[in-house]
Design an enzyme around this catalytic site. Sequence first.
Site, PDB file in Angstrom:
ATOM      1  N   GLN A 117      39.908 -17.682  25.629  1.00  0.00           N
ATOM      2  CA  GLN A 117      39.880 -16.318  25.088  1.00  0.00           C
ATOM      3  C   GLN A 117      39.316 -16.279  23.670  1.00  0.00           C
ATOM      4  O   GLN A 117      38.770 -15.283  23.233  1.00  0.00           O
ATOM      5  CB  GLN A 117      41.285 -15.724  25.085  1.00  0.00           C
ATOM      6  CG  GLN A 117      41.751 -15.417  26.494  1.00  0.00           C
ATOM      7  CD  GLN A 117      43.182 -14.936  26.523  1.00  0.00           C
ATOM      8  OE1 GLN A 117      43.830 -14.824  25.487  1.00  0.00           O
ATOM      9  NE2 GLN A 117      43.671 -14.647  27.720  1.00  0.00           N
ATOM     10  N   SER A 152      64.039   2.443  64.877  1.00  0.00           N
ATOM     11  CA  SER A 152      64.667   3.753  64.996  1.00  0.00           C
ATOM     12  C   SER A 152      64.075   4.700  63.963  1.00  0.00           C
ATOM     13  O   SER A 152      63.668   4.266  62.875  1.00  0.00           O
ATOM     14  CB  SER A 152      66.164   3.601  64.744  1.00  0.00           C
ATOM     15  OG  SER A 152      66.713   4.842  64.393  1.00  0.00           O
ATOM     16  N   ALA A 154      66.864   8.835  73.060  1.00  0.00           N
ATOM     17  CA  ALA A 154      67.384   9.033  74.406  1.00  0.00           C
ATOM     18  C   ALA A 154      68.865   9.335  74.333  1.00  0.00           C
ATOM     19  O   ALA A 154      69.556   8.893  73.410  1.00  0.00           O
ATOM     20  CB  ALA A 154      67.159   7.783  75.249  1.00  0.00           C
ATOM     21  N   GLY A 213      26.715 -13.970  59.723  1.00  0.00           N
ATOM     22  CA  GLY A 213      25.576 -13.378  60.434  1.00  0.00           C
ATOM     23  C   GLY A 213      24.265 -13.920  59.904  1.00  0.00           C
ATOM     24  O   GLY A 213      23.337 -14.232  60.654  1.00  0.00           O
ATOM     25  N   SER A 225      76.375 -12.929  73.280  1.00  0.00           N
ATOM     26  CA  SER A 225      75.876 -12.052  72.224  1.00  0.00           C
ATOM     27  C   SER A 225      74.451 -12.488  71.867  1.00  0.00           C
ATOM     28  O   SER A 225      74.113 -13.668  71.967  1.00  0.00           O
ATOM     29  CB  SER A 225      76.756 -12.186  70.983  1.00  0.00           C
ATOM     30  OG  SER A 225      76.086 -11.600  69.880  1.00  0.00           O
ATOM     31  N   VAL A 226      73.642 -11.546  71.445  1.00  0.00           N
ATOM     32  CA  VAL A 226      72.285 -11.903  71.000  1.00  0.00           C
ATOM     33  C   VAL A 226      72.327 -12.873  69.821  1.00  0.00           C
ATOM     34  O   VAL A 226      71.331 -13.516  69.505  1.00  0.00           O
ATOM     35  CB  VAL A 226      71.446 -10.655  70.618  1.00  0.00           C
ATOM     36  CG1 VAL A 226      71.019  -9.897  71.843  1.00  0.00           C
ATOM     37  CG2 VAL A 226      72.213  -9.761  69.657  1.00  0.00           C
ATOM     38  N   GLN A 228      34.668 -14.609  32.597  1.00  0.00           N
ATOM     39  CA  GLN A 228      35.681 -14.641  33.654  1.00  0.00           C
ATOM     40  C   GLN A 228      35.029 -14.737  35.033  1.00  0.00           C
ATOM     41  O   GLN A 228      35.437 -15.513  35.884  1.00  0.00           O
ATOM     42  CB  GLN A 228      36.481 -13.361  33.571  1.00  0.00           C
ATOM     43  CG  GLN A 228      37.896 -13.515  34.040  1.00  0.00           C
ATOM     44  CD  GLN A 228      38.604 -12.175  33.913  1.00  0.00           C
ATOM     45  OE1 GLN A 228      38.251 -11.352  33.076  1.00  0.00           O
ATOM     46  NE2 GLN A 228      39.573 -11.950  34.750  1.00  0.00           N
ATOM     47  N   LYS A 266      66.854  -1.770  61.126  1.00  0.00           N
ATOM     48  CA  LYS A 266      65.837  -1.309  62.075  1.00  0.00           C
ATOM     49  C   LYS A 266      64.424  -1.457  61.502  1.00  0.00           C
ATOM     50  O   LYS A 266      63.498  -1.817  62.217  1.00  0.00           O
ATOM     51  CB  LYS A 266      66.107   0.154  62.465  1.00  0.00           C
ATOM     52  CG  LYS A 266      67.268   0.302  63.443  1.00  0.00           C
ATOM     53  CD  LYS A 266      67.046  -0.569  64.674  1.00  0.00           C
ATOM     54  CE  LYS A 266      67.883  -0.162  65.868  1.00  0.00           C
ATOM     55  NZ  LYS A 266      67.776  -1.145  66.965  1.00  0.00           N
ATOM     56  N   TYR A 281      72.082   0.557  59.142  1.00  0.00           N
ATOM     57  CA  TYR A 281      71.293   0.599  60.373  1.00  0.00           C
ATOM     58  C   TYR A 281      69.798   0.792  60.052  1.00  0.00           C
ATOM     59  O   TYR A 281      68.931   0.135  60.622  1.00  0.00           O
ATOM     60  CB  TYR A 281      71.848   1.756  61.200  1.00  0.00           C
ATOM     61  CG  TYR A 281      71.216   2.006  62.544  1.00  0.00           C
ATOM     62  CD1 TYR A 281      71.451   1.148  63.611  1.00  0.00           C
ATOM     63  CD2 TYR A 281      70.421   3.140  62.758  1.00  0.00           C
ATOM     64  CE1 TYR A 281      70.904   1.412  64.869  1.00  0.00           C
ATOM     65  CE2 TYR A 281      69.881   3.406  64.001  1.00  0.00           C
ATOM     66  CZ  TYR A 281      70.118   2.541  65.055  1.00  0.00           C
ATOM     67  OH  TYR A 281      69.583   2.807  66.287  1.00  0.00           O
TER      68      TYR A 281
HETATM   69  P1  NAI Z   1      73.758   1.654  74.244  1.00  0.00           P
HETATM   70  O1  NAI Z   1      74.980   1.516  73.410  1.00  0.00           O
HETATM   71  O2  NAI Z   1      73.858   2.436  75.491  1.00  0.00           O
HETATM   72  O3  NAI Z   1      73.180   0.243  74.570  1.00  0.00           O
HETATM   73  C1  NAI Z   1      73.269  -0.853  73.719  1.00  0.00           C
HETATM   74  C2  NAI Z   1      73.828  -2.025  74.494  1.00  0.00           C
HETATM   75  O4  NAI Z   1      73.794  -3.190  73.671  1.00  0.00           O
HETATM   76  C3  NAI Z   1      75.275  -1.841  74.931  1.00  0.00           C
HETATM   77  O5  NAI Z   1      75.368  -1.968  76.335  1.00  0.00           O
HETATM   78  C4  NAI Z   1      76.034  -2.945  74.210  1.00  0.00           C
HETATM   79  O6  NAI Z   1      77.103  -3.508  74.974  1.00  0.00           O
HETATM   80  C5  NAI Z   1      74.948  -3.959  73.964  1.00  0.00           C
HETATM   81  N1  NAI Z   1      75.255  -4.830  72.851  1.00  0.00           N
HETATM   82  C6  NAI Z   1      75.810  -4.516  71.662  1.00  0.00           C
HETATM   83  N2  NAI Z   1      75.926  -5.613  70.887  1.00  0.00           N
HETATM   84  C7  NAI Z   1      75.467  -6.663  71.609  1.00  0.00           C
HETATM   85  C8  NAI Z   1      75.294  -8.039  71.345  1.00  0.00           C
HETATM   86  N3  NAI Z   1      75.673  -8.575  70.170  1.00  0.00           N
HETATM   87  N4  NAI Z   1      74.750  -8.825  72.303  1.00  0.00           N
HETATM   88  C9  NAI Z   1      74.383  -8.302  73.500  1.00  0.00           C
HETATM   89  N5  NAI Z   1      74.521  -6.993  73.791  1.00  0.00           N
HETATM   90  C10 NAI Z   1      75.043  -6.178  72.854  1.00  0.00           C
HETATM   91  O7  NAI Z   1      72.638   2.304  73.291  1.00  0.00           O
HETATM   92  P2  NAI Z   1      71.132   2.787  73.554  1.00  0.00           P
HETATM   93  O8  NAI Z   1      71.036   4.153  73.043  1.00  0.00           O
HETATM   94  O9  NAI Z   1      70.686   2.493  74.888  1.00  0.00           O
HETATM   95  O10 NAI Z   1      70.352   1.890  72.491  1.00  0.00           O
HETATM   96  C11 NAI Z   1      69.489   0.867  72.815  1.00  0.00           C
HETATM   97  C12 NAI Z   1      68.725   0.482  71.570  1.00  0.00           C
HETATM   98  O11 NAI Z   1      67.928   1.570  71.146  1.00  0.00           O
HETATM   99  C13 NAI Z   1      69.609   0.121  70.386  1.00  0.00           C
HETATM  100  O12 NAI Z   1      69.009  -0.949  69.677  1.00  0.00           O
HETATM  101  C14 NAI Z   1      69.600   1.374  69.568  1.00  0.00           C
HETATM  102  O13 NAI Z   1      69.852   1.101  68.196  1.00  0.00           O
HETATM  103  C15 NAI Z   1      68.174   1.856  69.797  1.00  0.00           C
HETATM  104  N6  NAI Z   1      67.992   3.270  69.530  1.00  0.00           N
HETATM  105  C16 NAI Z   1      68.484   4.218  70.386  1.00  0.00           C
HETATM  106  C17 NAI Z   1      68.268   5.550  70.130  1.00  0.00           C
HETATM  107  C18 NAI Z   1      68.725   6.589  71.077  1.00  0.00           C
HETATM  108  O14 NAI Z   1      68.368   7.772  70.866  1.00  0.00           O
HETATM  109  N7  NAI Z   1      69.461   6.242  72.090  1.00  0.00           N
HETATM  110  C19 NAI Z   1      67.596   5.989  68.904  1.00  0.00           C
HETATM  111  C20 NAI Z   1      67.043   4.932  68.127  1.00  0.00           C
HETATM  112  C21 NAI Z   1      67.273   3.630  68.446  1.00  0.00           C
END
Ligand code: NAI
Length: 737
Positions: A725, A149, A194, A534, A73-74, A707, A166, A162
Amino acid sequence: MSLSFEGRVVLVTGAGGGLGREYALAFAERGAAVIVNDLGADTKGGGKSSAAADKVVEEIKAKGGKAVANYESVEDGEKLIQTALDTFGRIDVVVNNAGILRDRSFARTSDLDWDLIQRVHLRGSFLVTRAAWNHMKNQKFGRIIMTASAAGIYGNFGQANYSAAKLGMLGLSNTLAIEGRKYNIHCNTIAPVAGSRLTETVMPPDLVASLKPEYVAPLVLWLCHEECKENGGLFEVGAGWMGKLRWERSQGQTVRQKNQPMTPEAVRDQWDAICDFTDATKPTSIQESLQSMVSVLSQVESDEEVGANPTAAAASAGSTSGINPAEAVGQKLPPTTFSFNHVQCVLYALGVGMSTRDPDHLRFLYEGHQDFGCLPTFGVIPSQAAMMEGGLSSVPGLNIDMTRVLHGEQYLELYKPLPTSGKLTSEATIADVLDKGSGAIILLDVNTFNGDELVCYNQFSVFVVGAGGFGGKRTSEKAKAALPPPNRAPDAVVIDSTTRDQAALYRLSGDWNPLHIDPDFAAMGGFKAPILHGLCSFGFAARHVLKQFADNDPARFKAIKVRFVKPVMPGQSLQTEMWKEGNRIHIQCKVKETDAVVLAGAYVDLHGSSEASPENVPQGGGLQSELVFAEIGRRIKDSGSELVKKVNAVFGWEITKGGESSAQWTIDLKNGTGSLHKGPYSGKADVTFTVADEDFMEVVQGKLNPQKAFFSGKLKVRGNIMLSQKLEVILKDYAKL
Ligand code: NAI
């Protein structure tokens, strides 16, 4: 040339699917070794599987790329970076992309909903980035992406947790961009759109299908490339479109007036103006943001100083923004005075690089020298107060943002050699205002007098970025023009090194801008380190000419003009190239180490032969403050008990002359019916002021605001500062003296 990532090691978090997968594939395709991190969780952060990351690694390897999977995990940031170091030996790029959603209306958001989102997005990005930071710092290269986001930027129903996380990442990115800049670590933020499993629940299926992640990846790759200089940016990206965002700030409104309480009613009444985005500014740093606010402090002060007539003050507060040449040209700034003695002359000479190593310099460094004199370019010092005290922005018709002001050019002409002590008065007039499109140029003419005698004339040419386009003229016959040097090799070249502490020394002559001393402040202005003034390089160049062509005789100096082109860093060497054309010496100054021109179009005009040697203005004998204290003594005799009731404090005064303590006074308005003592005092003063005799008079006569005197270091206060003052009660009646 195509953008290659050969030799770079890239970590993409959450790369098992969606956007992250696309980034990983794209980086690998261009030669990067990629750490494909993914916990393999579901969209809400539940579950765990290695399959997602493995699949992407296989895909990359099948195409001949380099990749390794990481399933942590991150929240275990260190382990992700360790995988990069163990497998590929370094880390160059971190794309913080991992993410989950736990959407709920705010009222139903549980602690867990809140915490999980903050932990994965904000804390996870912090931990991963921190683990990479020192490696990037040591190798002087790093590129970091934060994924924000639109929900954070604009808000979105059901995404309070969220949105907060973000936009928290944007704040993190903004500061990393500043801290990383000097190590070539850049941090940028994207707000992507996306189709992915995160968006399939909120978007129609055909939109999910057509908003492909590959329309986002190219921006991420560019931002992470070594060629890209972008740092601290925020971008929206999707569908093949991308754009940059920035902050905009309304001109705003000062709703406070001196000596009046600030009220919510005043805010209400000026609400439309406060929120009006006409002529909005776009601050790009905390320093820009703060400076304009802090300048209000002195504006509010001076409003009253100038406007004993309240309607004048109100009219100026309500005036529209922007530049109006018809109104501004010809306006005078309040006169300023400058008291000095040999100390300032010597300090200035040291500031512009004079040294006892050169026996010729002694006449500017030792007040006991038979030819002791002041360097001619010291003539800019008494006149710069008009600029320093922010007077420009209070001129009607010059509604400018003082944080966007650059010193463009300088002209100085001496009518007599400068005295080495005394009191000079400067009067500044707006000579002209020019419209250069990208900005405005303000020509400020400053005449400096010694008594009634005109000693020197300065023309400051000030460029105000972004203030152009008001339909004004582009040139002015009043401008002292810069001139190009003759088209031949220079007749003389002098190379002189500045020291590491040159700016630290020069600023003591009165230019206190932190840009020249404070590394953090300089970084905020986009500089690697504090830059030299300068006018310090200007002083160097002028004395090179004086030595080369005028035997170091200040009386032969007539005038100098320079255009400031680029900054000099303290410690660099200045190379002054000189061309003699009669009595005019054309000059160009470069930084020797980089060959960059720093002063251009410059020249010094000399008088034909040596005339009078610099004269010394004799210092006045007794102290002017004596009179004031005598008067205070009389008042205490007349109405001491009343004053004791009002003031109830003991004030000590240390009056200096020529930098040395000349008299001590104590005004006791606490005991008995009050008393005044000259010389040492047996009791204890509640507060003690140290001030030069001249400045004391300025304060007493209401010409110098206490002042301001305090902040500029002219008035030093020991003890209970709040009591100052009450000084008004004692001093205010003496303006008539
Ligand atoms: P996604 O769900 O396809 O990808 C996110 C990935 O992060 C998943 O594969 C998941 O397993 C992994 N993940 C979740 N928790 C984790 C952790 N603790 N440690 C390691 N990996 C972990 O989603 P998507 O759409 O590709 O999103 C990518 C990023 O873009 C995210 O941060 C999302 O919030 C952001 N985002 C996406 C938007 C969109 O339109 N798709 C819009 C705005 C932001």
